[in-house]
Design an enzyme around this catalytic site. Structure first.
Site, PDB file in Angstrom:
ATOM      1  N   SER A 140       0.868  -1.179   0.000  1.00  0.00           N
ATOM      2  CA  SER A 140       0.000   0.000   0.000  1.00  0.00           C
ATOM      3  C   SER A 140       0.904   1.228   0.000  1.00  0.00           C
ATOM      4  CB  SER A 140      -0.886   0.016   1.254  1.00  0.00           C
ATOM      5  OG  SER A 140      -1.510   1.278   1.433  1.00  0.00           O
ATOM      6  N   TYR A 153      -1.480  -0.848  10.193  1.00  0.00           N
ATOM      7  CA  TYR A 153      -1.552  -1.146   8.761  1.00  0.00           C
ATOM      8  C   TYR A 153      -0.314  -0.606   8.045  1.00  0.00           C
ATOM      9  CZ  TYR A 153      -3.471  -1.285   4.006  1.00  0.00           C
ATOM     10  OH  TYR A 153      -3.696  -1.530   2.665  1.00  0.00           O
TER      11      TYR A 153
END
Length: 249
Positions: A140, A153
């Protein structure tokens, strides 16, 4: 361009919806034999129904080590080989760092780092025996730049980037290419809170030079290329797909 994917065996995790489903479907259209893995049997069945007979499904819980450990052997039992792995499954727990229980971190690291590692190890060993293969890890842009309220995350996806680079260096001589895709803002189920709020959507899009969020179909050409045998000298790379967001000042 023929990517040479016909009859190659590709395992895609997190394939019941969003980016994973789009990847699995396009790989099938390119002629690959795809094993689509995720937790939801019903959603996987919907994906397989559109897979032109080239998608089979496997139910896996990425939090459960035994479930993850059984996945590659299941693919090998069905098809006798595994040519490529797309580690797409992931979770993004949100919240204030000061309030987060360590269990949240364990969950994020288990799904986003440990499970991909286990699958890469199991599939990669077989790829080496076969003479080569490809691994694509989906990280990401938050793994490249920290993002508030997504600390676990961001941390886990940063680990995926480093994992990709290190493993690529170790296995390059084995003809196993390991690359990473770092998506930015895509219109998926995970972004429903943003896409269904005009105010939030406008604020999100304002940060993207391209002026919009991406459709899941826009990640699949790159995925297909990296999964194909047509890019044998491309390894250890991180490909950012974010409409220019992370490249601006």
């Amino acid at each position: 361009m023929d990517l040479g994917l016909r009859d190659t065996v590709v395992l895609v995790t997190g394939a019941s919806r969003g980016l994973g489903a789009a990847m699995a479907l396009e790989l099938a259209r390119e002629g690959a034999t795809v094993v689509a893995a995720a937790r939801s049997k019903d959603s996987l069945a919907e994906v397989a129904a559109h897979g032109e007979g080239r998608i089979s499904t496997a139910t896996v819980d990425m939090r459960d080590e035994d479930s993850v450990r059984a996945l590659v052997p299941e693919v090998l039992a069905r098809h006798g080989r595994v040519d490529a792995l797309v580690n797409n499954a992931g979770i993004a727990p949100a919240g204030k760092f000061a309030d987060q229980d360590p269990a949240v971190w364990k969950d994020a690291m288990s799904v986003n780092v440990l499970a991909p590692m286990m699958l890469a190890q199991a599939a990669g060993v077989r790829m080496i025996e076969q003479g080569g293969g490809r691994i694509v890890n989906v990280a990401s842009t938050t793994g490249l730049r920290g993002k508030p309220f997504l600390v676990p995350y961001s941390t886990s996806k940063g680990a995926v980037v480093r994992f990709t680079e290190a493993l690529a260096a170790e296995w390059a001589a084995k003809n196993v290419q390991v690359n990473c895709i770092a998506p930015g803002a895509f219109v998926t189920e995970a972004q429903k809170a943003v896409t269904q709020s005009p105010d939030l959507l406008a604020k999100r899009v304002a940060k993207i030079p391209a002026g919009r969020m991406a459709d899941p179909s826009e990640i699949v050409p790159l995925t297909c290329l990296l999964v194909s045998p047509r890019s044998p000298f491309t390894t250890g790379a991180v490909f950012v797909v974010d409409g220019g967001e992370s490249g601006k000042l």
